[in-house]
Structures are given as structure tokens and as C-alpha cells.
Design an enzyme around this catalytic site. Structure first.
Site, short mmCIF file in Angstrom:
data_model
loop_
_atom_site.label_atom_id
_atom_site.label_comp_id
_atom_site.label_asym_id
_atom_site.label_seq_id
_atom_site.Cartn_x
_atom_site.Cartn_y
_atom_site.Cartn_z
CG ASP A 1 57.48 -69.97 72.30
OD1 ASP A 1 56.94 -69.08 71.63
OD2 ASP A 1 57.23 -70.17 73.50
CD GLU B 1 52.94 -71.61 71.64
OE1 GLU B 1 52.50 -72.63 72.20
OE2 GLU B 1 52.20 -70.72 71.16
NE ARG C 1 47.62 -72.96 68.37
CZ ARG C 1 47.07 -72.81 67.17
NH1 ARG C 1 46.28 -73.73 66.69
NH2 ARG C 1 47.33 -71.75 66.44
#
Ligand code: UDP
Length: 382
Positions: A97, A133, A212
Site C-alpha cells: 500500500d 496507504e 504518518r
């Protein structure tokens, strides 16, 4: 003429998960393996290639400190296209991903090269988490000619999005192939303190964080929670193999400075990491791959995320989603340390993700795409 299968990957988790597939492609008499790394991660990627003995045929070397996602995507498109043109593969294999996956899939599709997606069909249901992702994986599902879904849940997700079921094979996750291959070897630790802790039978809490969505305040909270836990449980060793990303390091490391029972290491080589996971008492993580590996080693996994695209081990009771709130992290880890019943309930070894034969099923399905043999029976979790 063997069919040319080009595997394109860029980060540590992709490298770990495609390594068994690359090996199986190499071993197939009618397939030729070509490997391309984008270098989205640099050192952590090279470390894994070394362990699995893979020397990439092409290296796009896109890594740069602090680059934006768009800058990264643009570089992959720009540098991959000439390679696709000159090699003219019969199929491109991508895994997972990442931005490498999204860019490589689109680039291959534009050149009318069939895309094979390893680890297809995982969904959190929230386009913003994991970011970016979830979107990368969905984009790739729209383009892929062959979807290698690790579990029946991921198969159902794809079918629910109107993907033709005949283009999906359920393979199990190749991370379990990599894990089983690696964990049986007693890979030496580079850091003596890990060996000492293992030999002394000291309880180890293994911690990883990099997502993230958790950058900034949430990750600082993870650091503060670690400090409180380390102070409360001085007999425990908290091991944090720190991700290379400076954003991660700047958020977490200042909070835990000077604590003698928090051991911060560089990213561990895969074999060292799996060895440590095997002897750890508790795993605290926001990683995707670790959520799949640790349950098969019977480790309770506390996941510092609000949702997951890997619900299988949550349903089996080995993984618990706890978010990133500092109080909650402290409470959940403390519960596992203080309450043997709670610990026992979460420490059953479960294998919802694979049986070590995912690469064989994947390559049989790739060969089948070209009329070269039959697919293998689908993976069914026991
Ligand atoms: N891993 C490793 N060394 C480390 C930390 C993790 O080899 O110091 C491995 C881990 O076993 C898993 C993979 O890296 O297979 C997970 O990578 P990461 O958490 O970076 O990415 P994600 O899986 O969340 O995409």
C-alpha cells in the site's frame, strides 16, 4: 521464452513481504525474475535485500530527506517509465500500500502491462487512516489484473467492491513465509544489551512507531507513556528500534532520554527483530507487518491506532486496538503486566494471516495468468 515478471518495491515492509515471492519466481522454470527498487526507504530497504540475498536489477534511488508524497510519486513515474519501456515485462508485481505501489501500478497500467497485487484487499474503511496507504491500496485494486488476497476477509472486501472473483486468489500473507524462514535461525544481535536481556529472561516490551497519522502530538504522547511505564516497571526492558524517519525520532526520543530501562536501537535487521519479537513479553506498535507477525508468535499486541485493515487477529483476541492516548497506553500496558489473566487471554498463538505457503500460491497464480499451470488451493486460516 520465459515470462518476464518485474517486481517493484521500495520500503522495508515491502522488501520483507516480496522476498519470498521473488525467490519463488526465480525458482519457476518458465518465469524470469527482474527486480526494481525505488528506494523509497533507503538504508532499511538495503538491509532487508541483503538479508534475503536479493541484488536488485534496477535501483531508481528516489529517496530524499523531507520530500513530499507528490515529489516522491513524480520521481517514481519519471524514473520507472524508461525501465518499463526497455525491459518490457510481461507482468509487474507490487506489494501492499505504499506510494511506490500506487505509482508503479499506474505506470505499468499506462503501458498496458498487467499488474499483480500482492496483499490485496485489506481495508480499514477510512480513506484517511492509514494515510495515504488505504487510498494507495484501493487505487491499485482498480488497476490490478490479479489480486493476491492474503485472507478470506480481504477476498470479501474485494468482491464487495465489484472486483471479479476469478481474478482473486487467497494466498495467505507472504510475511508469514518470511517470518517462518527467519525466526528459526538464531540470528546474532548486534547490540549486546539485547542478548543480555534475553539471557537473563528479563521481561521485554517491544515498541515500534512510525505511522504518518501519528506524527507530531500523538507520537510525543507515545514517548511520554513510555517514560511513565519505564519508571513504574523498572524490572522491564522497553526496547524501541527507532525508525529512520527524523520526524519520528524528534517526537519520541526527547521524552525518554536518560531512562536506563529504555533501550533505543537503530532499526534492527529483520532476523534480529523477529528474534526479539519471539522473546518479548508484550508488543506495542502502530506497524502493519508487526500486527501480522507477533500473533503467530503468541505475543499480545497493543496497536496504537484507532482502526486497522487487519481485523483477523483482533477478532482472535491477540491484538487490541488502543489508539494513541497517553493514559490509555499506560493503562493497557499496565494491565498486561499486572494481570496474569488478562495476559493469558491475549497470548494465544493464532495464525489467521498465513501458513508459510503464500509465495508458492502467489507464483502459481501468476503462472496461471499466462496459462502455465494451475493455481493452488486457497489459503484457509485454521
Ligand atoms: N522490522 C524490522 N526491524 C525493525 C522494525 C521492524 O525488520 O527494527 C520489520 C517487522 O518485522 C515487519 C516490518 O519491519 O516485518 C514492518 O515494517 P514497518 O513497521 O516499518 O511498516 P508497516 O508494516 O507498518 O508498513
Amino acid at each position: 521464452m520465459p515470462k518476464r515478471i518485474m517486481t517493484i518495491y521500495g520500503t522495508r515492509p515491502e522488501a520483507i513481504k516480496v522476498a519470498p515471492v521473488i525467490r519463488a519466481i526465480e525458482a519457476h522454470p518458465e518465469l524470469e525474475s527482474i527486480t526494481v527498487v525505488t528506494g523509497q526507504h533507503r538504508e532499511m530497504l538495503d538491509q532487508v535485500n541483503e538479508i534475503f540475498g536479493i541484488v536488485p536489477d534496477h535501483d531508481l534511488d528516489v529517496f530524499a530527506h523531507g520530500q513530499t508524497l507528490n515529489g516522491l510519486m513524480a520521481k517514481v513515474f519519471d524514473r520507472l517509465d524508461p525501465v518499463l519501456e526497455s525491459v518490457a515485462p510481461d507482468a509487474v508485481v507490487v506489494q501492499g500500500d505504499t506510494s511506490t505501489v500506487a505509482a508503479a501500478s499506474i505506470a505499468a497500467f499506462y503501458r498496458r502491462i498487467p499488474v499483480v497485487h500482492v496483499e490485496a484487499g485489506l481495508r480499514s474503511g477510512d480513506i484517511n487512516s492509514p494515510f495515504p496507504e488505504e487510498a494507495n491500496r484501493k487505487l491499485t485494486s482498480q488497476i490490478a489484473a490479479l489480486h493476491l488476497a492474503p485472507t478470506s476477509t480481504s477476498f470479501d472486501n474485494l468482491v464487495g467492491e465489484a472486483i471479479d472473483p476469478s481474478t482473486i486468489a487467497v494466498t495467505g500473507n507472504t510475511v508469514i513465509d518470511a517470518l517462518l524462514h527467519t525466526v528459526q535461525q538464531e540470528i546474532p544481535y548486534h547490540d549486546d544489551r539485547l542478548l543480555e536481556a534475553e539471557q537473563a529472561g528479563r521481561p521485554i516490551v517491544l515498541v515500534t512507531t512510525h505511522r504518518r497519522e501519528n506524527w507530531g502530538g500523538a507520537m510525543e504522547g507515545v514517548g511520554r507513556a513510555l517514560k511513565r511505564l519505564a519508571t513504574t516497571y523498572p524490572e522491564h526492558l522497553f526496547v524501541l528500534p527507532a525508525h529512520r524517519n527524523p520526524i519520528v525520532r524528534e517526537a519520541v526520543l526527547p521524552q525518554i532520554e536518560g531512562l536506563t530501562n529504555v533501550l533505543v536501537t537503530e532499526p534492527l535487521a529483520y532476523g534480529e527483530f523477529t528474534r526479539l519479537m519471539k522473546v518479548a513479553t508484550i508488543v506495542l506498535t502502530d506497524s502493519g507487518g508487526v500486527q501480522e507477525e507477533a500473533p503467530s508468535l503468541g505475543k499480545p499486541v497493543l496497536v496504537m491506532r484507532e482502526n486497522t485493515e487487519r481485523p483477523e487477529a483482533v477478532e482472535a483476541g491477540t491484538v487490541k486496538l488502543i489508539g494513541t492516548d497517553e493514559e490509555r497506553i499506560v493503562a493497557e500496558v499496565s494491565r498486561l503486566v499486572d494481570d496474569p489473566t488478562a495476559y493469558a487471554e491475549m497470548s494465544n498463538a493464532v495464525n489467521p494471516y498465513g501458513d508459510g505457503e503464500a509465495a508458492a500460491r502467489s507464483v502459481a497464480a501468476i503462472a496461471h495468468l499466462f496459462g502455465l499451470g494451475e493455481r493452488l488451493p486457497d489459503f484457509a486460516a485454521k
